[in-house]
Design a protein around this motif. Structure first.
Motif, short mmCIF file in Angstrom:
data_model
loop_
_atom_site.label_atom_id
_atom_site.label_comp_id
_atom_site.label_asym_id
_atom_site.label_seq_id
_atom_site.Cartn_x
_atom_site.Cartn_y
_atom_site.Cartn_z
N ARG A 65 -5.99 -5.92 4.31
CA ARG A 65 -5.27 -5.27 5.39
C ARG A 65 -4.49 -6.29 6.21
O ARG A 65 -4.90 -7.44 6.37
CB ARG A 65 -6.24 -4.48 6.27
CG ARG A 65 -7.00 -3.41 5.47
CD ARG A 65 -7.92 -2.61 6.34
NE ARG A 65 -7.15 -1.77 7.26
CZ ARG A 65 -7.72 -1.06 8.23
NH1 ARG A 65 -9.02 -1.09 8.41
NH2 ARG A 65 -6.96 -0.32 9.03
N VAL A 117 -8.20 -3.74 -1.08
CA VAL A 117 -7.03 -3.80 -0.21
C VAL A 117 -7.26 -4.89 0.83
O VAL A 117 -8.31 -4.94 1.48
CB VAL A 117 -6.79 -2.45 0.48
CG1 VAL A 117 -5.58 -2.53 1.40
CG2 VAL A 117 -6.60 -1.33 -0.55
N GLN A 119 1.67 0.89 -7.72
CA GLN A 119 0.22 0.96 -7.90
C GLN A 119 -0.13 1.72 -9.18
O GLN A 119 -1.01 1.30 -9.94
CB GLN A 119 -0.42 1.65 -6.70
CG GLN A 119 -0.36 0.83 -5.42
CD GLN A 119 -0.88 1.61 -4.22
OE1 GLN A 119 -1.96 2.19 -4.28
NE2 GLN A 119 -0.11 1.62 -3.15
N ASN A 178 0.81 -1.22 0.00
CA ASN A 178 0.00 0.00 0.00
C ASN A 178 0.84 1.27 0.00
O ASN A 178 0.35 2.34 -0.35
CB ASN A 178 -0.96 0.01 1.19
CG ASN A 178 -0.27 -0.03 2.54
OD1 ASN A 178 0.54 -0.92 2.79
ND2 ASN A 178 -0.57 0.91 3.41
N ARG A 199 2.49 -5.38 5.86
CA ARG A 199 1.90 -4.48 4.88
C ARG A 199 0.42 -4.76 4.65
O ARG A 199 -0.06 -5.88 4.88
CB ARG A 199 2.64 -4.59 3.55
CG ARG A 199 2.20 -5.77 2.70
CD ARG A 199 2.95 -5.81 1.37
NE ARG A 199 2.26 -6.64 0.39
CZ ARG A 199 2.72 -6.89 -0.83
NH1 ARG A 199 3.88 -6.40 -1.21
NH2 ARG A 199 2.03 -7.65 -1.67
N ASP A 200 -0.28 -3.76 4.15
CA ASP A 200 -1.56 -3.94 3.49
C ASP A 200 -1.25 -4.18 2.01
O ASP A 200 -0.35 -3.54 1.45
CB ASP A 200 -2.44 -2.71 3.61
CG ASP A 200 -2.84 -2.40 5.05
OD1 ASP A 200 -2.64 -3.25 5.93
OD2 ASP A 200 -3.34 -1.27 5.28
N SER A 201 -1.96 -5.10 1.38
CA SER A 201 -1.73 -5.40 -0.03
C SER A 201 -2.86 -4.83 -0.88
O SER A 201 -4.04 -5.08 -0.62
CB SER A 201 -1.64 -6.91 -0.27
OG SER A 201 -0.48 -7.44 0.32
N VAL A 202 -2.48 -4.06 -1.89
CA VAL A 202 -3.44 -3.53 -2.86
C VAL A 202 -3.54 -4.55 -4.00
O VAL A 202 -2.53 -4.89 -4.62
CB VAL A 202 -2.99 -2.16 -3.40
CG1 VAL A 202 -4.07 -1.57 -4.30
CG2 VAL A 202 -2.68 -1.21 -2.24
#
Length: 198
Positions: free
Chosen positions: A159, A157, A144, A138, A170-173
């Motif tokens: 979380r 996302v 991104q 993120n 991390r948060d992954s997009v």
């Protein structure tokens, strides 16, 4: 159901070579161009960790959930980075593209577009994938933007999703491209490469 095996993919000025231990030193040199390991939100290994990074990718290949490549810029005949399929789910015809990074000199050139066109063409046209996913940290805003510029759809996302190298989480997009969207994405990427060549 998709079936994956190491394969060389070449075109548009790049060659994706099945990752091997012979790529350890060239990848360490590529990462040193820009000291990429200092970007805390990426997966780029420090020089001393490159051999372990390659070994981990090859272990993933042996286990059937990764297919890694080294990226060669044919214009300079040098390794400029790496990428892979990962989180492969054969029974639903899904792969993800990720663990991608390039030496600073290869960023904002034709290389990423060329690699994605090769990888997506192989996934959809050869392997028969139903969907190709892409994900990024993120905080990796450049990644991104690059994924969105491919024409991928932002799914959302997840979380607290994945450990970073520094021990944080991390948060992954998450992004994806469906098989029905592929013809338009393919046309778009080919157009981008044509503009690079002008």
């Amino acid at each position: 159901m998709i079936s994956l095996a190491p394969v060389t993919l070449e075109g548009h000025g790049v060659r994706l070579e099945p990752l091997a231990t012979a790529h350890v030193d060239p990848l360490a040199a590529a990462a040193a161009d820009g000291r990429l390991w200092e970007l805390w939100f990426t997966s780029v290994p420090e020089p001393a960790q490159t051999a372990a990074y390659v070994a981990q990718a090859l272990d993933g290949q042996a286990a059937g959930h990764m297919l890694p490549w080294a990226v060669r810029d044919l214009g300079t005949d040098t390794i400029v980075g790496t990428t892979r399929y990962h989180d492969i789910v054969p029974n639903i015809d899904r792969v993800e593209i990720g663990w991608t990074w390039y030496a600073s000199r290869a960023q904002r050139t034709h290389v990423n577009t060329a690699c994605k066109l090769l990888l997506l063409t192989h996934a959809f046209d050869t392997l028969g994938c139903a969907v190709v996913g892409l994900r990024t940290d993120n905080f990796n805003f450049a990644s991104q933007r690059a994924i969105a510029a491919l024409g991928a759809h932002k799914d959302g996302v997840i979380r607290h999703h994945w450990p970073r190298r520094d021990g944080t989480v991390r948060d992954s997009v998450m992004f994806s491209i469906l098989r029905g969207e592929w013809p338009d994405v393919k046309r778009h990427l080919a157009s981008r490469l044509a503009r690079h060549a002008e």
